[in-house]
Structure formats: structure tokens, C-alpha cells
Design an enzyme around this catalytic site. Sequence first.
Site, PDB file in Angstrom:
ATOM      1  N   SER A 179       0.861  -1.198   0.000  1.00 40.28           N
ATOM      2  CA  SER A 179       0.000   0.000   0.000  1.00 40.28           C
ATOM      3  C   SER A 179       0.891   1.240   0.000  1.00 40.28           C
ATOM      4  O   SER A 179       2.033   1.191   0.502  1.00 40.28           O
ATOM      5  CB  SER A 179      -0.846   0.003   1.280  1.00 40.28           C
ATOM      6  OG  SER A 179      -1.474   1.262   1.443  1.00 40.28           O
ATOM      7  N   TYR A 222      -2.144  -1.912  10.321  1.00 47.28           N
ATOM      8  CA  TYR A 222      -2.290  -2.034   8.860  1.00 47.28           C
ATOM      9  C   TYR A 222      -1.056  -1.437   8.177  1.00 47.28           C
ATOM     10  O   TYR A 222      -0.431  -2.094   7.338  1.00 47.28           O
ATOM     11  CB  TYR A 222      -3.551  -1.311   8.392  1.00 47.28           C
ATOM     12  CG  TYR A 222      -3.705  -1.327   6.884  1.00 47.28           C
ATOM     13  CD1 TYR A 222      -4.246  -2.435   6.237  1.00 47.28           C
ATOM     14  CD2 TYR A 222      -3.276  -0.252   6.097  1.00 47.28           C
ATOM     15  CE1 TYR A 222      -4.369  -2.461   4.848  1.00 47.28           C
ATOM     16  CE2 TYR A 222      -3.392  -0.276   4.711  1.00 47.28           C
ATOM     17  CZ  TYR A 222      -3.944  -1.383   4.096  1.00 47.28           C
ATOM     18  OH  TYR A 222      -4.058  -1.421   2.727  1.00 47.28           O
TER      19      TYR A 222
HETATM   20  N1  LIG Z   1      -8.539  -0.019  -1.855  1.00 48.67           N
HETATM   21  C1  LIG Z   1      -7.513   0.690  -1.394  1.00 48.67           C
HETATM   22  O1  LIG Z   1      -7.623   1.908  -1.203  1.00 48.67           O
HETATM   23  C2  LIG Z   1      -6.202   0.008  -1.113  1.00 48.67           C
HETATM   24  C3  LIG Z   1      -5.075   0.804  -0.955  1.00 48.67           C
HETATM   25  C4  LIG Z   1      -3.853   0.203  -0.693  1.00 48.67           C
HETATM   26  C5  LIG Z   1      -3.775  -1.174  -0.564  1.00 48.67           C
HETATM   27  N2  LIG Z   1      -4.893  -1.934  -0.714  1.00 48.67           N
HETATM   28  C6  LIG Z   1      -4.753  -3.387  -0.566  1.00 48.67           C
HETATM   29  O2  LIG Z   1      -5.357  -4.040  -1.658  1.00 48.67           O
HETATM   30  C7  LIG Z   1      -5.742  -5.359  -1.266  1.00 48.67           C
HETATM   31  C8  LIG Z   1      -7.175  -5.615  -1.735  1.00 48.67           C
HETATM   32  O3  LIG Z   1      -8.029  -4.745  -1.038  1.00 48.67           O
HETATM   33  P1  LIG Z   1      -9.344  -4.111  -1.702  1.00 48.67           P
HETATM   34  O4  LIG Z   1      -9.189  -2.659  -1.664  1.00 48.67           O
HETATM   35  O5  LIG Z   1      -9.630  -4.789  -2.963  1.00 48.67           O
HETATM   36  O6  LIG Z   1     -10.413  -4.456  -0.571  1.00 48.67           O
HETATM   37  P2  LIG Z   1     -11.627  -5.494  -0.493  1.00 48.67           P
HETATM   38  O7  LIG Z   1     -12.557  -5.280  -1.633  1.00 48.67           O
HETATM   39  O8  LIG Z   1     -12.144  -5.381   0.900  1.00 48.67           O
HETATM   40  O9  LIG Z   1     -10.931  -6.897  -0.711  1.00 48.67           O
HETATM   41  C9  LIG Z   1     -10.297  -7.583   0.317  1.00 48.67           C
HETATM   42  C10 LIG Z   1     -10.248  -9.046  -0.080  1.00 48.67           C
HETATM   43  O10 LIG Z   1      -9.518  -9.766   0.914  1.00 48.67           O
HETATM   44  C11 LIG Z   1     -10.238 -10.933   1.251  1.00 48.67           C
HETATM   45  N3  LIG Z   1      -9.964 -11.306   2.634  1.00 48.67           N
HETATM   46  C12 LIG Z   1      -9.951 -10.497   3.734  1.00 48.67           C
HETATM   47  N4  LIG Z   1      -9.727 -11.232   4.842  1.00 48.67           N
HETATM   48  C13 LIG Z   1      -9.587 -12.522   4.433  1.00 48.67           C
HETATM   49  C14 LIG Z   1      -9.357 -13.744   5.099  1.00 48.67           C
HETATM   50  N5  LIG Z   1      -9.229 -13.810   6.430  1.00 48.67           N
HETATM   51  N6  LIG Z   1      -9.289 -14.868   4.373  1.00 48.67           N
HETATM   52  C15 LIG Z   1      -9.427 -14.827   3.036  1.00 48.67           C
HETATM   53  N7  LIG Z   1      -9.641 -13.720   2.331  1.00 48.67           N
HETATM   54  C16 LIG Z   1      -9.727 -12.565   3.030  1.00 48.67           C
HETATM   55  C17 LIG Z   1     -11.705 -10.591   1.035  1.00 48.67           C
HETATM   56  O11 LIG Z   1     -12.430 -11.767   0.708  1.00 48.67           O
HETATM   57  P3  LIG Z   1     -13.541 -12.453   1.671  1.00 48.67           P
HETATM   58  O12 LIG Z   1     -14.181 -11.352   2.461  1.00 48.67           O
HETATM   59  O13 LIG Z   1     -14.453 -13.135   0.700  1.00 48.67           O
HETATM   60  O14 LIG Z   1     -12.760 -13.399   2.502  1.00 48.67           O
HETATM   61  C18 LIG Z   1     -11.624  -9.675  -0.183  1.00 48.67           C
HETATM   62  O15 LIG Z   1     -11.700 -10.422  -1.373  1.00 48.67           O
HETATM   63  C19 LIG Z   1      -5.564  -5.425   0.244  1.00 48.67           C
HETATM   64  O16 LIG Z   1      -4.348  -6.073   0.550  1.00 48.67           O
HETATM   65  C20 LIG Z   1      -5.480  -3.961   0.637  1.00 48.67           C
HETATM   66  O17 LIG Z   1      -4.760  -3.772   1.829  1.00 48.67           O
HETATM   67  C21 LIG Z   1      -6.099  -1.383  -1.003  1.00 48.67           C
END
Ligand SMILES: NC(=O)c1ccc[n+]([C@@H]2O[C@H](COP(=O)([O-])OP(=O)(O)OC[C@H]3O[C@@H](n4cnc5c(N)ncnc54)[C@H](OP(=O)(O)O)[C@@H]3O)[C@@H](O)[C@H]2O)c1
Length: 251
Positions: A139, A152
Site C-alpha cells: 500500500s 495495517y
Molecule cells: N482499496 C484501497 O484503497 C487500497 C489501498 C492500498 C492497498 N490496498 C490493498 O489491496 C488489497 C485488496 O483490497 P481491496 O481494496 O480490494 O479491498 P476489499 O474489496 O475489501 O478486498 C479484500 C479481499 O480480501 C479478502 N480477505 C480479507 N480477509 C480474508 C481472510 N481472512 N481470508 C481470506 N480472504 C480474506 C476478502 O475476501 P472475503 O471477504 O471473501 O474473505 C476480499 O476479497 C488489500 O491487501 C489492501 O490492503 C487497497
Amino acid sequence: MNLTGNTILITGGTSGIGRALAEAFHALGNKVIISGRRQVLLDEITAAHPGMSGLQLDLDDPDEIEVFAVRIRREFPGLNVLMNNAGVFKVEDLTCDNIDISLARQTIQTNILSVLQLTAGLLPLLRAQPRSTVLATSSGLAFVPRAAYPSYCGSKAFIHAWLQALRFQLRDTSVEVLELAPPYVQTELGGPEQASDPRAMPLAEYIAEVMALLANPNPPRGEILVKRVEGLRWAEKNGTHEKTFAALNAI
Ligand SMILES: NC(=O)c1ccc[n+]([C@@H]2O[C@H](COP(=O)([O-])OP(=O)(O)OC[C@H]3O[C@@H](n4cnc5c(N)ncnc54)[C@H](OP(=O)(O)O)[C@@H]3O)[C@@H](O)[C@H]2O)c1
């Protein structure tokens, strides 16, 4: 990495960035396997994308991860790309008398330990392929933290450093090691309102820029950085860290 001809496992493939990456790679004809806890979404997404596979996995359960890695090795011997993308984003109040350490523990399990365990379980397979990729999602907050999310931000800084070490150790192998460091993107990571927050980068725009960067066979330092994240990534180097930190944490 090649954008075609891969067998790709994407954790956190049920929503947000992981789902969008899965759909983009599937559209290019790759074999894509998504994982996540929500079976309903796995079913819905795979039904809409013939040939895509969905495997339930709770990354908070180390026993499940072990069984899952064995299953992947057995059922997908051609796997050549692992995308450790799943993550959780928790507010932690460190000012109260009864700090809830369970939030930190869960963050460390999902965002760090599961990445280490799944990568360890699949690296022998990936090393045996002529060309393979391990990617993990960090991130922009790895470089300038948001104070409300201490574990985080720490977990993502860990991922950044760990990937550097992994990349160096694997430098003479067939495995490339990539870091995907997103800026603030319109997903539901921080709650439903994030998906339409005008300050966040639209998801489709983010994925289009990422796919173009992934097509580069040698991304600088192995980092996949869209333009919007560069202010955070280079704040320290540019002497803007203090100012950026203040802006990010303005109340
Ligand atoms: N969006 C942003 O602004 C942003 C910025 C920087 C970094 N990121 C990173 O990008 C990545 C994806 O995030 P996103 O923004 O796409 O958010 P998101 O839509 O909330 O996706 C998170 C994913 O992680 C899975 N997950 C969470 N806990 C889990 C567990 N215990 N076991 C298995 N799967 C799990 C969820 O699937 P289930 O709920 O189905 O398990 C979901 O598919 C993350 O690593 C996040 O930190 C996002």
C-alpha cells in the site's frame, strides 16, 4: 510478467482489486483461480466467467492454508503466478485504557503471516516453472502511515521489506517478485462509502494502469506503482514526508 498464458492464483479475489485483476486476466485468456471466504461471491464470479475457478480459503486459519497449498499443488500443477492480494484494514485506538490487541493480531495474520505461509507452500511449485511470479499487495500507506490504522500500515511496510528480501534471494531463479502498492482506490476495504469516495482512484482506472505496468518485463525495483501513489512512495526521498503525513492525518 507475461499477461497471457498463465495459471494465476489471486487471494482476495471475491471483491475490489483482486476481483478486478481476476476479471482482467481472465479476459486475456489466462487460467484464473480466485480465493476468499465468501462462497456466494466465489460462485457468482466464477459463474459469470467460464473457466475461472473459485476456492474457499480463510487466511486466518493456518491449518486451512496448509491444506489449500497442497490442493493447489495437486490440482493446478501449472500454477506460475501467485498474487497475495487479500487484506484487512482496521482502525485501532491506541489512546484508550483497554487497547484491543486482537485487531493487531488479526491484521498481522491476514496481511503478513498468511502471505508468508501461502508463498512458502507454493514456492517449490513456482520455482519449478520456467517463468513465474510472486506478487503481494502492499500500500502507499507502507511509506506514509495513516495514524488511525497503525498495524495495517506496519503490515504493509513489512510486506515491502519482505518482498525486497525475497526478490534478492530469488534473483537467480525463474521467479520474479513484484510489489503492488495501490494508492487510495474505490473498493469497500474501508467500508461501503470508500467505493464511491471521489478522493479515491476509480477501480477500473487503477486496474487499467496496473495491467499496463505489469506488461513491462522489468518494472523498476519490481514495484508496480501507478502515478497516483508516487507522492506517498517517494515522500521520504523527496523531503515531503512530514508534509504528506500531516495532510494524510489532518482531522
Ligand atoms: N482499496 C484501497 O484503497 C487500497 C489501498 C492500498 C492497498 N490496498 C490493498 O489491496 C488489497 C485488496 O483490497 P481491496 O481494496 O480490494 O479491498 P476489499 O474489496 O475489501 O478486498 C479484500 C479481499 O480480501 C479478502 N480477505 C480479507 N480477509 C480474508 C481472510 N481472512 N481470508 C481470506 N480472504 C480474506 C476478502 O475476501 P472475503 O471477504 O471473501 O474473505 C476480499 O476479497 C488489500 O491487501 C489492501 O490492503 C487497497
